[in-house]
Structures are given as C-alpha cells and as structure tokens.
Write a protein that holds these residues in place. Structure first.
Motif: not given
Length: 145
Positions: A114-119
C-alpha cells in the motif's frame, strides 16, 4: 467445481489454480525481472546492499527497537508483527540514510504494498506518505523512549 480458461494456452483450469504454462510464464517473467535488475548497475548495488551483513545488522536493530511491530498497524491501535522493514526515504533517493534506524519502519507485506502504491502516484503523494511515516515513527519514539 468452477473452471476458468488458462490465460496462456486457453485450456480449462479449476478456478484459483494455475495451469502449468501460467506457472512457467510467471517463473520466466520473474527470472527476466531478476536479470534486468542485475544488469542495471544502480539496481545491482541496491540488491547487494539488501543482501549485506550491514543491512541485516541494521534491520535486526530496528526490529528490536520497534518490538518487531508493524508501526502503521500500531498507529491504528492494532498489534501486528512486521514482515519487513521499509526505508521512509528510499535508498535510491538517499544512500546516506540507508542505515539510519530513524528512517526505517517495520511493516507487513500488505502495508508495504500500500505504501509503495501510494508513493508511486507522484512526488506529492510520495512526500505525503514519507511525512506520515515519519510522524508514526516520531509518535512511537515519544511513547516508548
């Protein structure tokens, strides 16, 4: 039983199972991905870092310091064990911060995705996520140390 068609050969396959050719295609794609990573000098350096003794020692220090918790879940009031450790300021953006224990946060694989998808949405979102993760780290430090 429910069936579906194989995305490679078109044969009938039980739902939620992979055909042998789909499995082979996934393996081939992964091997290609790994080969491309090693051919890129900058990426190879990052891969080597994540397999180094210095990273293992740093990661273990962070795990002990953060009680092996997913701090994103902790910030929501949940106690969940971390699967891995994420650099808030990524290694590709700052080699100097790669062993800074205050730049690393424990997360589950799901939260890491989720963090990487958002970033990956853009620089503004990346900065917002980094700020949010730093806030979680600061709150954790304040409450436990």
């Amino acid at each position: 039983m429910i069936y579906r068609l194989c995305t490679v050969c078109g044969s009938k396959v039980p739902q939620y199972e992979l055909c042998q050719c789909e499995h082979k295609k996934r393996l081939d794609n992964y091997r290609d991905y790994q080969r491309r990573r090693i051919e890129n000098e900058e990426e190879k350096e990052r891969v080597d870092f994540y397999h180094s003794d210095e990273w293992e020692r740093c990661r273990n220090t962070v795990a002990a310091h953060q009680f092996n918790l997913d701090l994103i879940e902790w910030s929501k009031g949940n106690i969940v064990q971390a699967d891995l450790y994420h650099h808030v300021i990524e290694v590709r953006d700052s080699k100097e911060d790669r062993l800074d224990i205050y730049n690393i946060i424990g997360v589950t694989q799901a939260n890491h995705n989720k963090v990487h998808a958002y970033m990956n949405r853009g620089q503004r979102e990346k900065k917002k996520m980094q700020d949010a993760l730093m806030d979680i780290l600061d709150r954790f430090e304040t409450e436990y140390y």
